[in-house]
Design a protein around this motif. Sequence first.
Motif, PDB file in Angstrom:
ATOM      1  N   GLY A  58       7.689  -0.620   1.514  1.00  0.00           N
ATOM      2  CA  GLY A  58       8.369   0.038   2.637  1.00  0.00           C
ATOM      3  C   GLY A  58       9.114  -0.926   3.548  1.00  0.00           C
ATOM      4  N   GLU A  59       8.540  -2.129   3.711  1.00  0.00           N
ATOM      5  CA  GLU A  59       9.167  -3.172   4.540  1.00  0.00           C
ATOM      6  C   GLU A  59       9.366  -4.373   3.643  1.00  0.00           C
ATOM      7  OE1 GLU A  59       9.914  -2.530   7.732  1.00  0.00           O
ATOM      8  OE2 GLU A  59       8.863  -0.600   7.767  1.00  0.00           O
ATOM      9  N   VAL A  60      10.608  -4.681   3.334  1.00  0.00           N
ATOM     10  CA  VAL A  60      10.899  -5.763   2.389  1.00  0.00           C
ATOM     11  C   VAL A  60      11.138  -7.047   3.176  1.00  0.00           C
ATOM     12  CG1 VAL A  60      12.441  -6.507   0.527  1.00  0.00           C
ATOM     13  CG2 VAL A  60      12.018  -4.050   0.882  1.00  0.00           C
ATOM     14  N   ASP A  61      10.419  -8.134   2.813  1.00  0.00           N
ATOM     15  CA  ASP A  61      10.721  -9.408   3.493  1.00  0.00           C
ATOM     16  C   ASP A  61      11.731 -10.207   2.667  1.00  0.00           C
ATOM     17  OD1 ASP A  61       9.385 -11.034   1.568  1.00  0.00           O
ATOM     18  OD2 ASP A  61       7.469 -10.487   2.481  1.00  0.00           O
ATOM     19  N   GLY A  62      12.278 -11.243   3.266  1.00  0.00           N
ATOM     20  CA  GLY A  62      13.369 -11.992   2.645  1.00  0.00           C
ATOM     21  C   GLY A  62      12.976 -12.613   1.306  1.00  0.00           C
ATOM     22  N   ARG A 112       0.724  14.449 -10.486  1.00  0.00           N
ATOM     23  CA  ARG A 112      -0.140  14.573  -9.316  1.00  0.00           C
ATOM     24  C   ARG A 112      -0.830  13.252  -8.987  1.00  0.00           C
ATOM     25  NH1 ARG A 112      -3.865  19.017 -11.425  1.00  0.00           N
ATOM     26  NH2 ARG A 112      -3.429  17.801 -13.290  1.00  0.00           N
ATOM     27  N   ASP A 113      -0.886  12.929  -7.693  1.00  0.00           N
ATOM     28  CA  ASP A 113      -1.570  11.706  -7.203  1.00  0.00           C
ATOM     29  C   ASP A 113      -1.075  10.435  -7.903  1.00  0.00           C
ATOM     30  OD1 ASP A 113      -3.013  13.398  -5.640  1.00  0.00           O
ATOM     31  OD2 ASP A 113      -4.947  13.051  -6.615  1.00  0.00           O
ATOM     32  N   ALA A 114       0.193  10.400  -8.273  1.00  0.00           N
ATOM     33  CA  ALA A 114       0.691   9.276  -9.064  1.00  0.00           C
ATOM     34  C   ALA A 114       1.337   8.185  -8.221  1.00  0.00           C
ATOM     35  CB  ALA A 114       1.705   9.799 -10.082  1.00  0.00           C
ATOM     36  N   TRP A 115       1.512   8.433  -6.913  1.00  0.00           N
ATOM     37  CA  TRP A 115       2.304   7.516  -6.072  1.00  0.00           C
ATOM     38  C   TRP A 115       1.431   7.033  -4.919  1.00  0.00           C
ATOM     39  CZ3 TRP A 115       8.097   7.766  -6.045  1.00  0.00           C
ATOM     40  CH2 TRP A 115       8.657   6.884  -5.105  1.00  0.00           C
ATOM     41  N   PRO A 116       0.737   5.900  -5.095  1.00  0.00           N
ATOM     42  CA  PRO A 116      -0.084   5.402  -3.995  1.00  0.00           C
ATOM     43  C   PRO A 116       0.802   4.817  -2.902  1.00  0.00           C
ATOM     44  CG  PRO A 116      -0.369   4.086  -6.015  1.00  0.00           C
ATOM     45  CD  PRO A 116       0.753   5.042  -6.267  1.00  0.00           C
ATOM     46  N   SER A 117       0.619   5.262  -1.662  1.00  0.00           N
ATOM     47  CA  SER A 117       1.406   4.641  -0.596  1.00  0.00           C
ATOM     48  C   SER A 117       0.592   3.501   0.004  1.00  0.00           C
ATOM     49  CB  SER A 117       1.813   5.669   0.452  1.00  0.00           C
ATOM     50  OG  SER A 117       0.683   6.251   0.993  1.00  0.00           O
ATOM     51  N   GLN A 118       1.229   2.722   0.862  1.00  0.00           N
ATOM     52  CA  GLN A 118       0.566   1.493   1.313  1.00  0.00           C
ATOM     53  C   GLN A 118      -0.666   1.762   2.177  1.00  0.00           C
ATOM     54  OE1 GLN A 118       3.961  -0.844   2.551  1.00  0.00           O
ATOM     55  NE2 GLN A 118       3.808  -2.111   0.725  1.00  0.00           N
ATOM     56  N   ASP A 119      -0.735   2.964   2.793  1.00  0.00           N
ATOM     57  CA  ASP A 119      -1.936   3.288   3.576  1.00  0.00           C
ATOM     58  C   ASP A 119      -3.044   3.881   2.696  1.00  0.00           C
ATOM     59  OD1 ASP A 119      -1.192   5.869   3.007  1.00  0.00           O
ATOM     60  OD2 ASP A 119      -0.799   6.468   5.092  1.00  0.00           O
ATOM     61  N   GLY A 120      -2.825   3.901   1.389  1.00  0.00           N
ATOM     62  CA  GLY A 120      -3.865   4.383   0.474  1.00  0.00           C
ATOM     63  C   GLY A 120      -3.725   5.855   0.104  1.00  0.00           C
ATOM     64  N   THR A 121      -2.854   6.584   0.810  1.00  0.00           N
ATOM     65  CA  THR A 121      -2.671   8.007   0.479  1.00  0.00           C
ATOM     66  C   THR A 121      -2.039   8.129  -0.900  1.00  0.00           C
ATOM     67  OG1 THR A 121      -2.141   8.290   2.801  1.00  0.00           O
ATOM     68  CG2 THR A 121      -1.719  10.173   1.362  1.00  0.00           C
ATOM     69  N   LEU A 122      -2.524   9.086  -1.671  1.00  0.00           N
ATOM     70  CA  LEU A 122      -1.923   9.344  -2.973  1.00  0.00           C
ATOM     71  C   LEU A 122      -0.969  10.531  -2.862  1.00  0.00           C
ATOM     72  CD1 LEU A 122      -5.051   9.000  -5.296  1.00  0.00           C
ATOM     73  CD2 LEU A 122      -3.177   7.371  -5.004  1.00  0.00           C
TER      74      LEU A 122
END
Length: 185
Positions: free
Chosen positions: A31-35, A141-151
């Motif tokens: 979500g936040e890309v560093d250099g 279903r539930d295939a995309w883990p986000s960085q806060d752990g939510t699927l």
Amino acid sequence: MDIDFRRLLPSDTEPLVRFLTGESWPFHSVGEVDGDTARRWIAEGRFESGENRSFWILIGAEPVGVVRLMDLADGTPLFDLRLRAGHRGRGIGREAVTWLTRYLFEEFPHAHRIEGTTRRDNHPMRRVFLRCGYAKEAHYRDAWPSQDGTLHDTVGYAILRRDWLTGRVTLPQWNDEPVDRGPTR
Ligand SMILES: CC(C)(COP(=O)(O)OP(=O)(O)OC[C@H]1O[C@@H](n2cnc3c(N)ncnc32)[C@H](O)[C@@H]1OP(=O)(O)O)[C@@H](O)C(=O)NCCC(=O)NCCS
């Protein structure tokens, strides 16, 4: 609105790093890309390589987004699309997907379909797929883990060359379970 598309050049590395690091990308796995990450992606060929091509989306001379085309040797290329936050919701996504669809089918005669996936709650992207003649083909279903752990669920769309040529959208046949063995429970 006058929109142009211009292939990325080697000299675009630092502008691309600034583009990727200058926005949040809530519907991408990072979500936040560093250099360092952005430079590594570019060096790995994620944007430009034998299999991948990328284009700035320009309004006038201003780069407002990036189209990334992947798996170009395959019969089913994929794409990714990113717009600056200040330019979302103005129809640019739709124009970009219309443009890249034509580009892929004209430039790669072996491509018989084009695919894209997104997160289930990315409503603007899902709307863009439909408005550009893509059909929903997959729901994971539930295939995309986000960085806060939510699927989250992942949804997949595609357009067929034959549909693009005729301007019709044929849908998958969903009710096709074999019935010859009777109910499973
Ligand atoms: C997703 C993205 C490419 C869409 O491009 P865009 O220029 O914002 O989209 P457009 O303005 O062309 O169209 C958006 C459509 O979604 C609709 N929409 C916008 N917000 C919506 C919402 N919250 N719920 C439902 N529909 C919505 C708009 O009304 C429009 O539909 P319409 O053409 O029928 O009026 C762009 O918003 C973006 O770059 N987002 C961040 C990166 C991203 O998510 N990329 C996709 C990764 S697969």
